[in-house]
Write an enzyme that holds these catalytic residues in place. Structure first.
Site, PDB file in Angstrom:
ATOM      1  N   MET A   1       0.820  -1.207   0.000  1.00  0.00           N
ATOM      2  CA  MET A   1       0.000   0.000   0.000  1.00  0.00           C
ATOM      3  C   MET A   1       0.852   1.254   0.000  1.00  0.00           C
ATOM      4  O   MET A   1       0.548   2.224  -0.692  1.00  0.00           O
ATOM      5  CB  MET A   1      -0.930   0.021   1.219  1.00  0.00           C
TER       6      MET A   1
ATOM      7  N   TYR B   1      -1.208  -6.818  -1.459  1.00  0.00           N
ATOM      8  CA  TYR B   1      -2.358  -5.997  -1.072  1.00  0.00           C
ATOM      9  C   TYR B   1      -2.245  -5.457   0.351  1.00  0.00           C
ATOM     10  O   TYR B   1      -3.177  -4.818   0.839  1.00  0.00           O
ATOM     11  CB  TYR B   1      -3.642  -6.832  -1.192  1.00  0.00           C
ATOM     12  N   LYS B   2      -1.138  -5.695   1.020  1.00  0.00           N
ATOM     13  CA  LYS B   2      -1.029  -5.357   2.428  1.00  0.00           C
ATOM     14  C   LYS B   2      -0.317  -4.024   2.639  1.00  0.00           C
ATOM     15  O   LYS B   2       0.198  -3.414   1.701  1.00  0.00           O
ATOM     16  CB  LYS B   2      -0.297  -6.476   3.176  1.00  0.00           C
ATOM     17  N   ASN B   3      -0.284  -3.539   3.903  1.00  0.00           N
ATOM     18  CA  ASN B   3       0.286  -2.224   4.200  1.00  0.00           C
ATOM     19  C   ASN B   3       1.731  -2.110   3.736  1.00  0.00           C
ATOM     20  O   ASN B   3       2.157  -1.077   3.212  1.00  0.00           O
ATOM     21  CB  ASN B   3       0.199  -1.938   5.699  1.00  0.00           C
TER      22      ASN B   3
ATOM     23  N   CYS C   1      -3.103  -9.929   9.316  1.00  0.00           N
ATOM     24  CA  CYS C   1      -2.548  -9.894   7.956  1.00  0.00           C
ATOM     25  C   CYS C   1      -2.969  -8.643   7.196  1.00  0.00           C
ATOM     26  O   CYS C   1      -2.208  -8.125   6.382  1.00  0.00           O
ATOM     27  CB  CYS C   1      -2.973 -11.148   7.199  1.00  0.00           C
TER      28      CYS C   1
END
Length: 378
Positions: A1, A178-180, A152
């Site tokens: 992200m 799709y994660k931070n 997650c």
């Protein structure tokens, strides 16, 4: 992200130039070891172990707690399929707990769902939204059950001043795209428990006995899997960790601004949040799916149920159809697993809430004026 930049590129290039691509080569001076130390310090736990995915992190956490055949593992009904499949792969039986309007585990339904067979509770901090950990930990303590935090989708997030992943017995992170923060794939296990950490290390790497760690394995070796992360993943996370807190600060500022505008406009109701001061996501909620549909039809909106189908449990064939690769390892064909069901009646309130709730897309780096304009135009 929060983006990939020159620092990540240089860290990966350094790894490749030195020809150090595995933990065995990097030892305690490699990027994996450095990333684990930095991650543990940031989250506030003694131990962090990088693995190759969030799913693997969940598997390691369950093995670390000794979960196996015939055990019951309670999980939120709103999550990604890996959360219930991880116990299933260990021949344990997942059970669904409803979420409430916060979009996280309902502590009251959790209490109702606990049985004498329950061995662990897995809470899911979905979309950067923390569960009501005070109430959940109180329920868990009352019944003597450990809590796994599936963080997650909330790496770096917090609940009332504590980092997510540090509140339960063990925390699990994912670093997929799709994660931070991301290294493409990857994940991590976080805990203060020495024994659990050693068990997770043994399970994540069949060759643990030849690897180099900051601390030696303190228990007898047992047969493990192969969930190792690479030094390239470690290099990316080493650089990405520097982006995590600044990015979350910017995201929270914009979420706070968006919430203020929506409340001032008075047209829509925001979904409740267990810790508004830490909010890093927003959702609009209606009283019924029909009310949502009436408004959505005019504006082209779609509910979580319609836009995030991969997170709706009724869309998961392996779980709904209760299938394993062999019948003799399928926990649903023996014991109390025979009665487990995952149809629309398993968690109807969760499905109802998802059909009448919509996330708001708040870009972490959008100009504040643009956030204000977007919220006023809803």
């Amino acid at each position: 992200m929060f983006g990939i930049g020159e620092e990540e590129i240089q860290a990966v290039a350094d790894t490749i130039r030195r020809g150090v691509l595995t933990r065995f080569q990097g030892g305690t001076d490699g990027y994996l070891a450095r990333s684990e130390r930095a991650l543990a310090e940031k989250i506030g736990v003694k131990h962090a172990l990088m693995v190759n995915s969030g799913t693997s992190a969940l598997m390691c956490a369950l093995v670390g707690l000794g979960i196996g055949k015939g055990d019951e593992v309670l999980v939120s009904a709103y999550t990604w399929i890996s959360t219930p499949l991880a116990p299933m792969l260990l021949q344990a039986v997942p059970g669904l707990v409803e979420v409430d309007e916060t979009l996280t585990m309902d502590p009251d339904d959790l209490e109702r769902k606990i049985t004498p067979r329950t061995r662990v509770i897995v809470v899911i901090h979905m979309a950067n939204r923390p569960c009501d950990m005070d109430r959940i930990m109180a329920v868990a303590a009352k019944h003597g059950l450990p809590v796994i935090e599936d963080a997650c989708q909330a790496v770096g997030g917090s609940y009332r001043g504590r980092r997510l992943g540090s509140i339960g017995k063990v925390g699990c992170f994912s670093f997929n795209n799709y994660k931070n923060i991301s290294c493409g794939e990857g994940g991590a296990v976080l805990t203060d428990d020495d024994l659990l950490f050693d068990r997770a290390r043994l399970w994540h790497d069949a060759g643990t006995f030849v690897q180099s760690y900051d601390a030696k394995i303190r228990i007898p070796f047992f047969a493990g899997q192969d969930y190792r992360a690479s030094e390239i993943e470690g290099a990316l996370i080493w650089a990405q960790l520097k982006r995590l807190d600044p990015g979350l600060v910017m995201l929270r500022e914009r979420v706070k601004l968006a919430a203020e505008v929506i409340r001032a406009e008075g047209k829509y109701r925001l979904a409740p949040h267990p810790d508004p001061d830490s909010a890093a996501s927003l959702a609009i909620q209606f009283d019924t799916p029909e009310e949502f549909a009436a408004v959505a039809g005019e504006k082209g909106w779609k509910s979580i149920y319609d836009t995030a189908g991969r997170h709706v449990y009724t869309n998961w064939p392996p779980l709904v159809e209760r299938r394993a690769y062999r019948d003799d390892v399928n926990p649903f064909l023996t014991g109390f697993g025979r009665d487990a069901r995952f149809d629309a009646d398993a968690a109807p309130r969760t499905l109802d809430i998802l059909k009448r709730t919509m996330y708001l897309d708040i870009a972490w780096d959008a100009p504040p004026a643009e956030i204000e304009r977007q919220m006023r135009e809803l």
